[in-house]
Design a protein around this motif. Structure first.
Motif, PDB file in Angstrom:
ATOM      1  N   UNK A  70       0.844  -1.197   0.000  1.00  0.00           N
ATOM      2  CA  UNK A  70       0.000   0.000   0.000  1.00  0.00           C
ATOM      3  C   UNK A  70       0.881   1.249   0.000  1.00  0.00           C
ATOM      4  N   UNK A  71       0.633   2.140  -0.948  1.00  0.00           N
ATOM      5  CA  UNK A  71       1.318   3.427  -1.002  1.00  0.00           C
ATOM      6  C   UNK A  71       0.499   4.442  -0.198  1.00  0.00           C
ATOM      7  N   UNK A  72       1.133   5.035   0.796  1.00  0.00           N
ATOM      8  CA  UNK A  72       0.477   6.031   1.635  1.00  0.00           C
ATOM      9  C   UNK A  72       0.982   7.404   1.225  1.00  0.00           C
ATOM     10  N   UNK A  73       0.103   8.218   0.660  1.00  0.00           N
ATOM     11  CA  UNK A  73       0.455   9.578   0.243  1.00  0.00           C
ATOM     12  C   UNK A  73       0.015  10.556   1.322  1.00  0.00           C
ATOM     13  N   UNK A  74       0.941  11.409   1.730  1.00  0.00           N
ATOM     14  CA  UNK A  74       0.654  12.406   2.761  1.00  0.00           C
ATOM     15  C   UNK A  74       0.782  13.786   2.118  1.00  0.00           C
ATOM     16  N   UNK A  75      -0.318  14.504   2.109  1.00  0.00           N
ATOM     17  CA  UNK A  75      -0.391  15.829   1.483  1.00  0.00           C
ATOM     18  C   UNK A  75      -0.378  16.891   2.570  1.00  0.00           C
ATOM     19  N   UNK A  76       0.418  17.920   2.408  1.00  0.00           N
ATOM     20  CA  UNK A  76       0.455  19.019   3.366  1.00  0.00           C
ATOM     21  C   UNK A  76      -0.187  20.248   2.744  1.00  0.00           C
ATOM     22  N   UNK A  77      -1.109  20.830   3.469  1.00  0.00           N
ATOM     23  CA  UNK A  77      -1.922  21.895   2.901  1.00  0.00           C
ATOM     24  C   UNK A  77      -1.174  23.189   2.619  1.00  0.00           C
ATOM     25  N   UNK A  78      -1.453  23.757   1.447  1.00  0.00           N
ATOM     26  CA  UNK A  78      -1.071  25.121   1.099  1.00  0.00           C
ATOM     27  C   UNK A  78       0.452  25.286   0.924  1.00  0.00           C
ATOM     28  N   UNK A  79       0.821  26.504   0.534  1.00  0.00           N
ATOM     29  CA  UNK A  79       2.221  26.806   0.288  1.00  0.00           C
ATOM     30  C   UNK A  79       2.603  28.133   0.901  1.00  0.00           C
ATOM     31  N   UNK A  80       3.885  28.467   0.797  1.00  0.00           N
ATOM     32  CA  UNK A  80       4.400  29.647   1.472  1.00  0.00           C
ATOM     33  C   UNK A  80       3.722  30.929   0.992  1.00  0.00           C
ATOM     34  N   UNK A  81       3.270  30.948  -0.275  1.00  0.00           N
ATOM     35  CA  UNK A  81       2.692  32.178  -0.812  1.00  0.00           C
ATOM     36  C   UNK A  81       1.176  32.264  -0.646  1.00  0.00           C
ATOM     37  N   UNK A  82       0.536  31.230  -0.070  1.00  0.00           N
ATOM     38  CA  UNK A  82      -0.912  31.271   0.113  1.00  0.00           C
ATOM     39  C   UNK A  82      -1.270  32.348   1.129  1.00  0.00           C
ATOM     40  N   UNK A  83      -2.149  33.304   0.784  1.00  0.00           N
ATOM     41  CA  UNK A  83      -2.465  34.388   1.727  1.00  0.00           C
ATOM     42  C   UNK A  83      -3.237  33.878   2.935  1.00  0.00           C
TER      43      UNK A  83
END
Length: 199
Positions: free
Chosen positions: A1-14
């Motif tokens: 099983x491949x577990x993908x972990x996504x982290x929200x938003x980026x440095x430029x997101x207001x």
């Protein structure tokens, strides 16, 4: 099983930060996601950060998107062999003020599979086991249903977690402690493993 972990938003997101600037969602969630991936790998699981970049990789614009990254892996491995957890901090408002809403919540899309719902339930149970207040739409339903592209458009089981409120002073104080960080990593680790053990 491949577990993908996504982290929200980026440095430029207001916005996306506590009113006092101590917690910035893009950095906090990247720290938690990286710690979770490291913990999963140490336990022998195939885990991967979806967005290692610090910039905000969009959801559905252009060719280099979060959704496309997930779905390309689903094509390679089969959607049944992939799961996705997207890690965020919640906010009750957008005016940079301290507010009163508190707690942890998990979200699935309107088209969520039974596996997505089960993953959300496992994560909610793990959050409760860490002593966190779990916000529920109904007493009998442990997850919220919302039209979120990262869950709606991806082909594998997918849950978005909102890990306390970045505009609640008590939540922020807790999130920034070593204990708070450990609890957020732990709930994701245990929730994912409990889900995998039900399959």
């Amino acid at each position: 099983m491949k577990i993908l972990v996504d982290n929200g938003h980026g440095v430029e997101t207001p916005g996306k930060r506590s009113p006092d600037g101590r917690l910035r969602e893009y950095q906090y969630c990247r720290d938690i996601a990286a710690a979770l991936v490291e913990r999963l790998k140490a336990a022998g699981y195939d885990a991967q950060l979806l967005v290692p970049e610090i910039r905000d990789v969009p959801l559905n614009k252009g060719t280099d998107t979060r959704v496309k990254r997930v779905n390309n892996i689903c094509v390679q491995l089969g959607a049944a062999n992939v799961l996705l957890v997207s890690i965020h901090n919640n906010a009750a408002g957008s005016k940079g003020q301290w507010l009163t809403a508190r707690g942890w919540s998990g979200y699935v899309a309107q088209n969520a599979s039974a596996n997505s719902k089960r993953l959300a339930e496992c994560l909610a149970d793990a959050a409760a086991a860490q002593g966190l207040k779990v916000r529920k739409p109904l007493a009998t339903q442990k997850y919220w249903v919302q039209s979120l592209a990262i869950c709606r458009e991806t082909k594998c089981p997918a849950v978005l977690t909102e890990n306390l409120f970045q505009d609640n002073r008590q939540d922020v104080d807790y999130l920034l402690t070593a204990e708070g960080r450990a609890a957020i990593v732990q709930l994701h680790f245990v929730g994912i493993l409990n889900y995998l053990n039900t399959k």
